[in-house]
Write a protein that holds these residues in place. Structure first.
Motif: not given
Length: 60
Positions: A37-60
């Protein structure tokens, strides 16, 4: 002539976040999340959303 006042407040979001989840994590995972979160200047919530998006990308 009657004037109608415009509503005051925040505009409606195009993608409202209506679903709330709660998770418990250990210190190691919290440190990873905070570091990202600190390195990418995003909130923890946004970081979790990005992680969930990565999970979706791996399933395709």
């Amino acid at each position: 002539m009657i004037q109608i006042a415009k509503k005051v407040g925040r505009p409606f979001s195009e993608n409202p976040k209506e679903i709330r989840i709660t998770v418990r994590i250990d210190k190691k995972h919290n440190d990873i999340l905070e570091d990202y979160s600190e390195k990418n200047n995003v909130t923890k919530n946004e970081a979790v959303r990005r992680g969930i998006e990565k999970l979706d990308e791996k399933n395709k």
